[in-house]
Design a protein around this motif. Structure first.
Motif, PDB file in Angstrom:
ATOM      1  N   ARG A  45      23.881   4.849  23.853  1.00 18.12           N
ATOM      2  CA  ARG A  45      23.467   3.835  24.841  1.00 18.12           C
ATOM      3  C   ARG A  45      23.702   2.421  24.298  1.00 18.12           C
ATOM      4  O   ARG A  45      24.184   1.546  25.020  1.00 18.12           O
ATOM      5  N   ASP A  46      23.383   2.213  23.030  1.00 19.30           N
ATOM      6  CA  ASP A  46      23.503   0.880  22.449  1.00 19.30           C
ATOM      7  C   ASP A  46      24.963   0.423  22.370  1.00 19.30           C
ATOM      8  O   ASP A  46      25.273  -0.745  22.623  1.00 19.30           O
ATOM      9  N   VAL A  47      25.846   1.346  22.017  1.00 23.88           N
ATOM     10  CA  VAL A  47      27.273   0.995  21.946  1.00 23.88           C
ATOM     11  C   VAL A  47      27.788   0.616  23.331  1.00 23.88           C
ATOM     12  O   VAL A  47      28.490  -0.391  23.505  1.00 23.88           O
ATOM     13  N   VAL A  48      27.431   1.400  24.339  1.00 23.41           N
ATOM     14  CA  VAL A  48      27.863   1.089  25.705  1.00 23.41           C
ATOM     15  C   VAL A  48      27.235  -0.223  26.165  1.00 23.41           C
ATOM     16  O   VAL A  48      27.896  -1.043  26.815  1.00 23.41           O
ATOM     17  N   SER A  49      25.982  -0.469  25.805  1.00 20.22           N
ATOM     18  CA  SER A  49      25.323  -1.734  26.149  1.00 20.22           C
ATOM     19  C   SER A  49      26.051  -2.916  25.543  1.00 20.22           C
ATOM     20  O   SER A  49      26.208  -3.964  26.178  1.00 20.22           O
ATOM     21  N   HIS A  50      26.503  -2.748  24.305  1.00 16.26           N
ATOM     22  CA  HIS A  50      27.252  -3.814  23.637  1.00 16.26           C
ATOM     23  C   HIS A  50      28.548  -4.121  24.387  1.00 16.26           C
ATOM     24  O   HIS A  50      28.875  -5.291  24.622  1.00 16.26           O
ATOM     25  N   VAL A  51      29.268  -3.073  24.763  1.00 21.64           N
ATOM     26  CA  VAL A  51      30.524  -3.268  25.508  1.00 21.64           C
ATOM     27  C   VAL A  51      30.244  -3.988  26.827  1.00 21.64           C
ATOM     28  O   VAL A  51      30.931  -4.955  27.176  1.00 21.64           O
ATOM     29  N   ILE A  52      29.235  -3.526  27.560  1.00 21.24           N
ATOM     30  CA  ILE A  52      28.881  -4.169  28.833  1.00 21.24           C
ATOM     31  C   ILE A  52      28.505  -5.630  28.598  1.00 21.24           C
ATOM     32  O   ILE A  52      28.940  -6.527  29.327  1.00 21.24           O
ATOM     33  N   GLY A  53      27.685  -5.864  27.582  1.00 19.70           N
ATOM     34  CA  GLY A  53      27.198  -7.216  27.326  1.00 19.70           C
ATOM     35  C   GLY A  53      28.299  -8.203  27.013  1.00 19.70           C
ATOM     36  O   GLY A  53      28.317  -9.321  27.545  1.00 19.70           O
ATOM     37  N   VAL A  54      29.229  -7.793  26.162  1.00 16.69           N
ATOM     38  CA  VAL A  54      30.324  -8.703  25.802  1.00 16.69           C
ATOM     39  C   VAL A  54      31.210  -8.984  27.011  1.00 16.69           C
ATOM     40  O   VAL A  54      31.570 -10.139  27.283  1.00 16.69           O
ATOM     41  N   GLU A  55      31.556  -7.936  27.748  1.00 17.74           N
ATOM     42  CA  GLU A  55      32.420  -8.144  28.908  1.00 17.74           C
ATOM     43  C   GLU A  55      31.710  -8.985  29.970  1.00 17.74           C
ATOM     44  O   GLU A  55      32.353  -9.771  30.673  1.00 17.74           O
ATOM     45  N   SER A  56      30.395  -8.854  30.078  1.00 18.62           N
ATOM     46  CA  SER A  56      29.637  -9.704  31.009  1.00 18.62           C
ATOM     47  C   SER A  56      29.748 -11.164  30.611  1.00 18.62           C
ATOM     48  O   SER A  56      29.893 -12.053  31.462  1.00 18.62           O
ATOM     49  N   GLU A  57      29.689 -11.423  29.313  1.00 19.89           N
ATOM     50  CA  GLU A  57      29.827 -12.808  28.848  1.00 19.89           C
ATOM     51  C   GLU A  57      31.246 -13.328  29.073  1.00 19.89           C
ATOM     52  O   GLU A  57      31.442 -14.514  29.359  1.00 19.89           O
ATOM     53  N   MET A  58      32.217 -12.439  28.946  1.00 18.38           N
ATOM     54  CA  MET A  58      33.587 -12.842  29.256  1.00 18.38           C
ATOM     55  C   MET A  58      33.720 -13.236  30.730  1.00 18.38           C
ATOM     56  O   MET A  58      34.552 -14.062  31.091  1.00 18.38           O
ATOM     57  N   LEU A  59      32.884 -12.647  31.567  1.00 19.21           N
ATOM     58  CA  LEU A  59      32.875 -12.978  32.997  1.00 19.21           C
ATOM     59  C   LEU A  59      32.111 -14.264  33.284  1.00 19.21           C
ATOM     60  O   LEU A  59      32.092 -14.734  34.422  1.00 19.21           O
ATOM     61  N   GLY A  60      31.443 -14.804  32.266  1.00 22.45           N
ATOM     62  CA  GLY A  60      30.678 -16.027  32.464  1.00 22.45           C
ATOM     63  C   GLY A  60      29.232 -15.793  32.863  1.00 22.45           C
ATOM     64  O   GLY A  60      28.532 -16.730  33.257  1.00 22.45           O
ATOM     65  N   GLU A  61      28.778 -14.533  32.761  1.00 17.79           N
ATOM     66  CA  GLU A  61      27.389 -14.234  33.104  1.00 17.79           C
ATOM     67  C   GLU A  61      26.448 -14.873  32.082  1.00 17.79           C
ATOM     68  O   GLU A  61      26.754 -14.898  30.883  1.00 17.79           O
ATOM     69  N   THR A 105      31.039  -3.620  35.892  1.00 20.03           N
ATOM     70  CA  THR A 105      31.599  -4.570  34.921  1.00 20.03           C
ATOM     71  C   THR A 105      33.098  -4.358  34.765  1.00 20.03           C
ATOM     72  O   THR A 105      33.871  -5.329  34.692  1.00 20.03           O
ATOM     73  N   ILE A 106      33.536  -3.115  34.716  1.00 17.69           N
ATOM     74  CA  ILE A 106      34.966  -2.821  34.589  1.00 17.69           C
ATOM     75  C   ILE A 106      35.729  -3.348  35.802  1.00 17.69           C
ATOM     76  O   ILE A 106      36.798  -3.961  35.659  1.00 17.69           O
ATOM     77  N   ILE A 107      35.200  -3.127  36.983  1.00 18.61           N
ATOM     78  CA  ILE A 107      35.853  -3.598  38.211  1.00 18.61           C
ATOM     79  C   ILE A 107      36.001  -5.117  38.184  1.00 18.61           C
ATOM     80  O   ILE A 107      37.089  -5.664  38.436  1.00 18.61           O
ATOM     81  N   ARG A 108      34.915  -5.803  37.862  1.00 15.28           N
ATOM     82  CA  ARG A 108      34.934  -7.270  37.887  1.00 15.28           C
ATOM     83  C   ARG A 108      35.815  -7.851  36.787  1.00 15.28           C
ATOM     84  O   ARG A 108      36.576  -8.792  37.010  1.00 15.28           O
ATOM     85  N   ARG A 109      35.731  -7.267  35.615  1.00 13.42           N
ATOM     86  CA  ARG A 109      36.515  -7.787  34.487  1.00 13.42           C
ATOM     87  C   ARG A 109      38.008  -7.500  34.694  1.00 13.42           C
ATOM     88  O   ARG A 109      38.857  -8.338  34.369  1.00 13.42           O
ATOM     89  N   SER A 110      38.334  -6.340  35.244  1.00 16.97           N
ATOM     90  CA  SER A 110      39.742  -6.019  35.516  1.00 16.97           C
ATOM     91  C   SER A 110      40.329  -7.010  36.515  1.00 16.97           C
ATOM     92  O   SER A 110      41.478  -7.459  36.362  1.00 16.97           O
ATOM     93  N   ARG A 111      39.552  -7.349  37.528  1.00 14.73           N
ATOM     94  CA  ARG A 111      40.011  -8.335  38.504  1.00 14.73           C
ATOM     95  C   ARG A 111      40.234  -9.692  37.843  1.00 14.73           C
ATOM     96  O   ARG A 111      41.237 -10.367  38.090  1.00 14.73           O
ATOM     97  N   GLN A 112      39.313 -10.076  36.975  1.00 14.58           N
ATOM     98  CA  GLN A 112      39.455 -11.350  36.271  1.00 14.58           C
ATOM     99  C   GLN A 112      40.737 -11.376  35.442  1.00 14.58           C
ATOM    100  O   GLN A 112      41.475 -12.362  35.431  1.00 14.58           O
TER     101      GLN A 112
END
Length: 276
Positions: A45-61, A105-112
């Protein structure tokens, strides 16, 4: 496709790995999310949370407003504290919450990334406002590397090997090799005029020589060295685990062959990790 073709290999590698992570975790039962990984203190869970968190920041969240517990032994500096916030805030999330957020997150980041118009040389920062400034191209390669390495963390934790030769593996190879001259010449103190050979076999194969010049600086090339001070041979996954700090040398001693100066070989392996 992005408007800059030079960015596409990193984007493709990132896409391949993050979609593989999505496929890995989608069918997991609640209990599987708590399996430990080789990342200190982190579960699946923590590894997946890390991936989500970083990509969210890449999105400007915006980053979560969250106070970390004081008993997290693996949080040892400002960088790990920064990273841990996105992880700890999701420790109470259910499997469904995790998979739903990952997919969105994958959908939004892929679009970005498809709509990326900045130059590959555009300066960017990550974490947001922290760390050294890099170019966009460097940042995307680091994201491709990070997501692929965490895919492998998850695969080992879940007992589902695969994708060791994926596009992200080649990005990881180049990034990890870029840190090898420092490991050999500066950290391990290989003497001037010496050479150290690393021979890696498996899904990704390569032979590289670190040559130490008269000033003690190391350089990397792919030519064969006659009479190297040390030759290290190992499989690709072992190289990855050592270079990413996932395991200590004694934990994979049966998978590494060292020839030459035993003290220098020990010093190189002891400092082999090039990622935080």
């Amino acid at each position: 496709m992005t408007v800059h073709p030079s960015l596409q290999p990193a984007i493709d590698a990132w896409t391949h790995s993050i979609e593989a992570i999505n496929e890995l975790v989608k069918p997991l039962a609640e209990g599987d999310w708590n399996r430990p990984t080789e990342c200190p203190g982190w579960s699946v869970r923590d590894v997946v949370s890390h991936v989500i968190g970083v990509e969210s920041e890449m999105l400007g969240e915006p980053r979560p407003i969250h106070t970390l517990p004081r008993d997290l032994f693996h949080v040892t500096d400002e960088f790990s504290r920064y990273v841990e916030v996105q992880v700890d805030v999701r420790r109470c999330h259910t499997a469904l919450e995790m998979t739903s957020e990952l997919e969105l997150t994958i959908i939004r980041r892929s679009r970005q990334l498809r709509n990326e118009t900045r130059s590959p040389l555009a300066p960017v920062r990550w974490p947001l406002g922290a760390g050294p400034e890099r170019t966009l191209e460097q940042q995307l390669n680091i994201r491709a590397f990070d997501v692929w390495v965490h895919e492998q963390d998850l695969r080992r934790a879940l007992g589902v090997p695969g994708n060791l030769d994926a596009p992200g593996a080649l990005v990881a190879r180049d990034l990890l090799l870029s840190g090898l001259p420092k490991v050999v010449a500066k950290d391990a103190g290989a003497p001037p005029g010496s050479a150290v050979v690393v021979d890696v076999h498996g899904p990704v194969e390569f032979l590289r020589t670190v040559r130490v010049d008269a000033a003690g600086r190391g350089t990397l090339d792919s030519s064969v060295s006659l009479g190297p001070a040390v030759t290290l041979a190992m499989d690709w996954e072992t190289y990855l685990r050592l270079a990413c700090g996932r395991v200590r040398p004694e934990g994979v001693a049966d998978r590494v062959t060292a020839e030459g100066d035993p003290r220098l070989a020990e010093a190189i392996l002891r400092g082999f990790a090039v990622t935080p």
